[in-house]
Design a protein around this motif. Structure first.
Motif, mmCIF file in Angstrom:
data_model
loop_
_atom_site.group_PDB
_atom_site.id
_atom_site.type_symbol
_atom_site.label_atom_id
_atom_site.label_comp_id
_atom_site.label_asym_id
_atom_site.label_seq_id
_atom_site.Cartn_x
_atom_site.Cartn_y
_atom_site.Cartn_z
ATOM 1 N N ASN A 530 -18.342 -0.226 -6.401
ATOM 2 C CA ASN A 530 -18.845 -0.322 -5.032
ATOM 3 C C ASN A 530 -18.686 -1.719 -4.428
ATOM 4 O O ASN A 530 -19.597 -2.268 -3.823
ATOM 5 N N VAL A 531 -17.492 -2.295 -4.578
ATOM 6 C CA VAL A 531 -17.154 -3.558 -3.934
ATOM 7 C C VAL A 531 -16.937 -3.279 -2.445
ATOM 8 O O VAL A 531 -16.275 -2.308 -2.072
ATOM 9 N N THR A 532 -17.481 -4.111 -1.607
ATOM 10 C CA THR A 532 -17.472 -3.816 -0.165
ATOM 11 C C THR A 532 -16.063 -3.773 0.409
ATOM 12 O O THR A 532 -15.705 -2.869 1.152
ATOM 13 N N PHE A 533 -15.244 -4.774 0.086
ATOM 14 C CA PHE A 533 -13.888 -4.803 0.623
ATOM 15 C C PHE A 533 -12.955 -5.422 -0.405
ATOM 16 O O PHE A 533 -13.397 -5.965 -1.417
ATOM 17 N N LEU A 534 -11.672 -5.325 -0.172
ATOM 18 C CA LEU A 534 -10.674 -5.851 -1.094
ATOM 19 C C LEU A 534 -10.883 -7.350 -1.284
ATOM 20 O O LEU A 534 -11.105 -8.066 -0.301
ATOM 21 N N PRO A 535 -10.834 -7.872 -2.530
ATOM 22 C CA PRO A 535 -11.119 -9.299 -2.750
ATOM 23 C C PRO A 535 -10.230 -10.251 -1.961
ATOM 24 O O PRO A 535 -10.665 -11.337 -1.576
ATOM 25 N N SER A 536 -8.968 -9.870 -1.731
ATOM 26 C CA SER A 536 -8.065 -10.729 -0.962
ATOM 27 C C SER A 536 -6.923 -9.874 -0.427
ATOM 28 O O SER A 536 -6.801 -8.688 -0.756
ATOM 29 N N SER A 537 -6.077 -10.477 0.394
ATOM 30 C CA SER A 537 -4.878 -9.777 0.870
ATOM 31 C C SER A 537 -3.653 -10.172 0.055
ATOM 32 O O SER A 537 -2.524 -9.907 0.464
ATOM 33 N N PHE A 538 -3.884 -10.797 -1.104
ATOM 34 C CA PHE A 538 -2.814 -11.144 -2.039
ATOM 35 C C PHE A 538 -2.674 -9.985 -3.036
ATOM 36 O O PHE A 538 -3.375 -9.948 -4.046
ATOM 37 N N PHE A 539 -1.793 -9.033 -2.745
ATOM 38 C CA PHE A 539 -1.693 -7.865 -3.621
ATOM 39 C C PHE A 539 -0.371 -7.137 -3.416
ATOM 40 O O PHE A 539 0.362 -7.366 -2.447
ATOM 41 N N SER A 540 -0.090 -6.247 -4.353
ATOM 42 C CA SER A 540 0.991 -5.264 -4.246
ATOM 43 C C SER A 540 0.426 -3.907 -4.648
ATOM 44 O O SER A 540 -0.620 -3.832 -5.308
ATOM 45 N N VAL A 541 1.118 -2.830 -4.255
ATOM 46 C CA VAL A 541 0.635 -1.479 -4.525
ATOM 47 C C VAL A 541 1.706 -0.708 -5.298
ATOM 48 O O VAL A 541 2.890 -0.755 -4.964
ATOM 49 N N GLU A 542 1.250 0.001 -6.326
ATOM 50 C CA GLU A 542 2.155 0.825 -7.127
ATOM 51 C C GLU A 542 1.642 2.258 -7.124
ATOM 52 O O GLU A 542 0.452 2.513 -7.338
ATOM 53 N N LYS A 543 2.565 3.219 -6.896
ATOM 54 C CA LYS A 543 2.198 4.626 -6.924
ATOM 55 C C LYS A 543 2.729 5.260 -8.204
ATOM 56 O O LYS A 543 3.883 5.050 -8.581
ATOM 57 N N SER A 544 1.878 6.027 -8.882
ATOM 58 C CA SER A 544 2.288 6.747 -10.081
ATOM 59 C C SER A 544 1.656 8.126 -10.025
ATOM 60 O O SER A 544 0.420 8.264 -10.083
ATOM 61 N N ASN A 545 2.497 9.153 -9.882
ATOM 62 C CA ASN A 545 2.017 10.527 -9.723
ATOM 63 C C ASN A 545 1.060 10.609 -8.536
ATOM 64 O O ASN A 545 1.429 10.283 -7.422
ATOM 65 N N ASP A 546 -0.190 10.984 -8.784
ATOM 66 C CA ASP A 546 -1.143 11.142 -7.681
ATOM 67 C C ASP A 546 -2.084 9.943 -7.567
ATOM 68 O O ASP A 546 -3.145 10.035 -6.970
ATOM 69 N N LYS A 547 -1.679 8.816 -8.118
ATOM 70 C CA LYS A 547 -2.577 7.657 -8.184
ATOM 71 C C LYS A 547 -1.925 6.437 -7.534
ATOM 72 O O LYS A 547 -0.745 6.175 -7.729
ATOM 73 N N PHE A 548 -2.737 5.681 -6.776
ATOM 74 C CA PHE A 548 -2.303 4.413 -6.196
ATOM 75 C C PHE A 548 -3.097 3.299 -6.872
ATOM 76 O O PHE A 548 -4.337 3.347 -6.907
#
Length: 593
Positions: A530-548
């Protein structure tokens, strides 16, 4: 012949009228005068008039003039009440109340050597005693003389418990030392003994003030001054405690709620900011850095007039800097005392001393975080992209490279020993779709220009219900690695989000938004829910099957000083001056007082 004489006479009359016809000047400001000429600012422009004035420099004068000379000088007496709040056309004077601003108001700044130059309304800082002003015949504020300012006092808005609001429904203060209750506009003053209890509640446009069970009603701002004012309706910190304030607490009824402002010595303010913002474990040099950065930040916000409509400079939360959330500590007091009056400047002006918790191994430019919807931004040349990798090596320049970088928990950098250096969040397809749908409405209402929604290549004017997220792409990234714009490709639409705050808010790591258990894993293995928002905008996203899976690094905006980076340098024996120069480029350490 007679007709010519009449014509010549008429021309002579016109010439004489033009030469001798009196013009009036309202509220010129005298710059200097000798036996022949007077140099006067008139409506912001410097003009020279034949004719001497016997009044001293910087006098505000009404006078008349023609083409021969200036005459009939009348010196006006400026007012010196503090201006407590400012709106575009109305200023609130401490004793006499609200006054309209003239549409032709003139502002002048006077330096320490008594030189005068045109200024602007933004140079009038609320709550200061360095401004003199003169009203015109309509009672409007027209001429302002702004003298050098005393920076040693802060005005801090005190929030409710959990920093949830500026507005209190009721305040209860125990005076743990003798105190004084007063109002300058209602013209009363009461000395209070130790252990007095003061309860203040709004009632329509008034304040009901109860002192030791006796209640009086006041129409205007009320002040309570003392060395130990315990605000018993507020809880702070972990472990929790009831905060105590020194200086003056100021209470104003705003829409039947109380706005409470603490006017306090700047160094005393910092004694309660530094331990609230930085752990003591970093040692004295890191704490000195925090003291200098916090002092500079406070001065910068004071000059920015961000909260002038409400009458304060900063609030006590992360919206400004956290104040009085942890009790004062001996070591942080030493850091404040050792750096007394020191601020960072760039070309003679206080810098915008941004700081944040933890880097991802890089820092970014100011305009990578704070920019307008059209991409424009203010210039902060001392807040630039930084590389904190140890040893330094080239940063990625492809999306595949950034994904590899953020997935690597073994990257060596200045902050790499700290919990938020690396983190990841996993969403199911339905979970991330739920999160974005729920967050989007709020963000769209506040920052519409940073959101674009397209359906069949056509831009929509309102959010729609988004279905089945197919892909997430970082469509624009800064040199230092933070996402500037992210596209979310759904089965029925495309969503484009830009800007640090919007991107972090659209991806809340919270089961309230995702409708599923959502966990943030930090790189040392601990888990947060239950973290309120993403810790930073320093990120990348990977999709695997039905998961991000979002792989990221750092905590905070990434501009200016990394607090844990400063701690690490302090532990290695680096002096605070060198630490500050690591994070802020081309700046100078100046002593303000």
């Amino acid at each position: 012949m007679k007709r010519n004489l009449i014509l010549i006479g008429a021309i002579l009359i016109l010439i004489l009228t033009y030469v001798f016809f009196p013009r009036s000047v309202e509220q010129g400001v005298l710059v200097n005068s000798d036996s022949t000429y007077s140099t006067i600012y008139v409506d912001g422009k410097l003009k020279k008039f034949r004719g001497a004035s016997d009044f001293p420099k910087l006098s505000v004068l009404d006078f008349k003039y023609n083409l021969i000379k200036a005459y009939s000088f009348k010196c006006l007496t400026p007012l010196t009440e503090r201006i407590m709040t400012k709106e575009a056309s109305t200023y609130d004077l401490e004793k006499s109340g609200k006054a309209s601003l003239s549409a032709k108001a003139n502002f002048y700044k006077i330096d320490a050597s008594n030189s005068i130059n045109p200024a602007a309304a933004k140079d009038v800082i609320v709550g200061k005693s360095n401004v003199k002003y003169v009203k015109n015949s309509k009672g409007e504020l027209k001429t302002f003389l702004i003298y050098p300012m005393d920076f040693s006092k802060m005005r801090v808005a005190i929030s409710t418990t959990n920093f949830s609001s500026f507005y209190h429904k009721k305040t209860e203060i125990k005076c743990e030392a003798p105190a004084k209750l007063y109002s300058k506009r209602d013209n009363f003053s009461i000395d209070l003994p130790k252990d007095s209890l003061v309860v203040i509640e709004p009632s329509e446009s008034k304040l009901n003030v109860t002192v030791n069970n006796k209640t009086n009603s006041y129409s205007n701002r009320v002040y309570l001054s003392g060395d130990s004012l315990k605000v018993e309706n507020i809880v702070r910190g972990i472990p929790s405690f009831i905060p105590t304030y020194s200086g003056t607490l100021e209470f104003t009824n705003i829409s039947q709620s109380i706005c409470m402002i603490n006017e306090v010595d700047l160094e005393e303010y910092l004694r309660k900011v530094v331990p609230s913002e930085m752990p003591l474990s970093g040692g004295i040099e890191a704490l000195k850095c925090q003291a200098v950065a916090a002092r500079t930040y406070a001065i910068s916000d004071m000059l920015l007039n961000r909260f002038s409509k409400l009458g304060f400079y900063v609030d006590d939360s992360t919206q400004s800097q956290v104040y009085n959330n942890i009790a004062t500590q001996t070591l942080s007091d030493q850091a404040v005392n050792a750096t007394k009056g020191q601020i960072l400047t760039y070309k003679g002006s206080p810098i915008d001393a941004k700081y944040y918790s933890t880097s991802s191994g890089t820092g970014v430019n100011y305009n990578d975080i704070w920019f307008n919807a059209d991409g424009s931004s203010e210039d902060r040349p001392y807040l630039v992209t930084n590389n904190y990798l140890t040893p330094k090596k080239e940063l990625p320049n492809t999306e595949a490279g950034w994904l590899k970088y953020y997935k690597d928990n073994n990257v060596a950098a200045l902050d790499s020993n700290y919990p938020y250096f690396r983190w990841r969040v996993e969403f199911s397809n339905q979970g991330i779709t739920n999160t974005i749908n729920k967050s989007l409405k709020t963000i769209y209402s506040k920052k519409k220009d940073f959101i674009t929604i397209k359906q069949n290549s056509k831009e929509l004017s309102e959010p729609i219900e988004l279905k089945e997220l197919k892909e997430v792409k970082i469509t624009k990234r800064s040199e230092g690695g933070n996402a500037l714009e992210v596209s979310f490709i759904f089965s029925n639409a495309e969503l484009y989000v830009k800007g640090d705050s919007s991107i972090r808010s659209i991806l809340k790591c919270n089961s309230e938004y995702s409708n599923e258990a959502t966990t943030l894993y930090r790189h040392k293995g601990d888990q947060l829910t239950n973290v309120t928002f993403l810790p930073s905008s320093f990120f990348s996203v990977e999709k695997s099957n039905d998961k991000f899976t979002i792989y990221g690094g750092g905590y905070g905006h990434g501009v200016g000083m990394s607090q844990y980076g400063a701690i690490e340098l302090s532990k290695k024996g680096t002096k605070y001056t060198d630490i500050l120069n690591t994070f802020y480029k081309g700046v100078k350490l100046d002593k303000l007082y």
